[in-house]
Scaffold this motif. Sequence first.
Motif, PDB file in Angstrom:
ATOM      1  N   HIS A  18     -40.517  12.116 -30.192  1.00 39.12           N
ATOM      2  CA  HIS A  18     -40.778  11.622 -31.540  1.00 39.12           C
ATOM      3  C   HIS A  18     -39.474  11.625 -32.334  1.00 39.12           C
ATOM      4  CE1 HIS A  18     -45.205  11.919 -31.120  1.00 39.12           C
ATOM      5  NE2 HIS A  18     -44.861  12.823 -30.204  1.00 39.12           N
ATOM      6  N   TYR A  19     -39.314  10.621 -33.183  1.00 43.89           N
ATOM      7  CA  TYR A  19     -38.093  10.489 -33.968  1.00 43.89           C
ATOM      8  C   TYR A  19     -38.391   9.826 -35.303  1.00 43.89           C
ATOM      9  CZ  TYR A  19     -38.289   5.667 -32.303  1.00 43.89           C
ATOM     10  OH  TYR A  19     -38.699   4.383 -32.016  1.00 43.89           O
ATOM     11  N   VAL A  20     -37.389   9.850 -36.170  1.00 44.62           N
ATOM     12  CA  VAL A  20     -37.423   9.123 -37.435  1.00 44.62           C
ATOM     13  C   VAL A  20     -36.155   8.283 -37.464  1.00 44.62           C
ATOM     14  CG1 VAL A  20     -37.408   9.286 -39.950  1.00 44.62           C
ATOM     15  CG2 VAL A  20     -38.740  10.933 -38.596  1.00 44.62           C
ATOM     16  N   ASP A  21     -36.305   6.986 -37.668  1.00 48.07           N
ATOM     17  CA  ASP A  21     -35.182   6.051 -37.715  1.00 48.07           C
ATOM     18  C   ASP A  21     -35.203   5.347 -39.067  1.00 48.07           C
ATOM     19  OD1 ASP A  21     -33.200   4.180 -37.313  1.00 48.07           O
ATOM     20  OD2 ASP A  21     -34.150   3.211 -35.593  1.00 48.07           O
ATOM     21  N   GLY A  38     -41.224   7.099 -35.273  1.00 39.40           N
ATOM     22  CA  GLY A  38     -41.444   6.363 -34.033  1.00 39.40           C
ATOM     23  C   GLY A  38     -41.551   7.330 -32.872  1.00 39.40           C
ATOM     24  N   GLU A  39     -41.825   6.787 -31.721  1.00 44.42           N
ATOM     25  CA  GLU A  39     -41.880   7.599 -30.505  1.00 44.42           C
ATOM     26  C   GLU A  39     -41.493   6.741 -29.320  1.00 44.42           C
ATOM     27  OE1 GLU A  39     -46.494   7.522 -29.161  1.00 44.42           O
ATOM     28  OE2 GLU A  39     -46.056   8.759 -30.920  1.00 44.42           O
ATOM     29  N   MET A  40     -40.995   7.387 -28.319  1.00 48.83           N
ATOM     30  CA  MET A  40     -40.688   6.714 -27.054  1.00 48.83           C
ATOM     31  C   MET A  40     -41.232   7.573 -25.931  1.00 48.83           C
ATOM     32  SD  MET A  40     -37.127   8.060 -25.647  1.00 48.83           S
ATOM     33  CE  MET A  40     -37.391   7.112 -24.276  1.00 48.83           C
ATOM     34  N   GLU A  41     -41.675   6.910 -24.886  1.00 51.91           N
ATOM     35  CA  GLU A  41     -42.211   7.626 -23.740  1.00 51.91           C
ATOM     36  C   GLU A  41     -41.396   7.213 -22.524  1.00 51.91           C
ATOM     37  OE1 GLU A  41     -46.506   7.908 -21.577  1.00 51.91           O
ATOM     38  OE2 GLU A  41     -46.510   8.030 -23.778  1.00 51.91           O
ATOM     39  N   GLU A  42     -41.111   8.187 -21.666  1.00 53.28           N
ATOM     40  CA  GLU A  42     -40.329   7.905 -20.462  1.00 53.28           C
ATOM     41  C   GLU A  42     -40.806   8.816 -19.334  1.00 53.28           C
ATOM     42  OE1 GLU A  42     -35.972   7.294 -20.757  1.00 53.28           O
ATOM     43  OE2 GLU A  42     -35.822   8.812 -19.175  1.00 53.28           O
ATOM     44  N   HIS A  43     -40.684   8.316 -18.135  1.00 54.12           N
ATOM     45  CA  HIS A  43     -40.929   9.106 -16.933  1.00 54.12           C
ATOM     46  C   HIS A  43     -39.560   9.240 -16.273  1.00 54.12           C
ATOM     47  CE1 HIS A  43     -43.885   9.812 -13.347  1.00 54.12           C
ATOM     48  NE2 HIS A  43     -43.148  10.848 -13.623  1.00 54.12           N
ATOM     49  N   SER A  44     -38.961  10.411 -16.366  1.00 53.38           N
ATOM     50  CA  SER A  44     -37.591  10.635 -15.913  1.00 53.38           C
ATOM     51  C   SER A  44     -37.565  11.319 -14.553  1.00 53.38           C
ATOM     52  CB  SER A  44     -36.843  11.524 -16.908  1.00 53.38           C
ATOM     53  OG  SER A  44     -36.752  10.910 -18.151  1.00 53.38           O
TER      54      SER A  44
END
Length: 125
Positions: free
Chosen positions: A96-99, A104-110
Amino acid sequence: MSPRSCLCGLPASYQDCCGKLHRGEAVATTAEQLMRSRFTAFGVGDAAYLLRTWHPASRSARLDLDKRVRWTRLEILETTGGSVVHTEGTVRFRAHYVDRGRPGEMEEHSRFVRLDGRWVYAGAM
């Protein structure tokens, strides 16, 4: 970030948690711990740590962090492998972030692998 809790979400101060890894006083023992420390590195603007913990085969020569983005919270959604006995592992997460005032949020499979005995980020799946 409060002095009582690390940005990675674990109940320890930054100094006693991810700060130790960022300063080189400790190394991540699991893929999840490395993921958490990398998220926190984004949050505190530690590009050098991000580059050090990125597999050389996929790492950029330099990393410019966007200072307008403030990382606020990490959710670990799923892990596979990545323990002290594994050589590979994955971590699926939501960051989760604030821009510029907008959340906003981003999802990733690392994917993470051990390189010379240390966990490194090998890229998104």
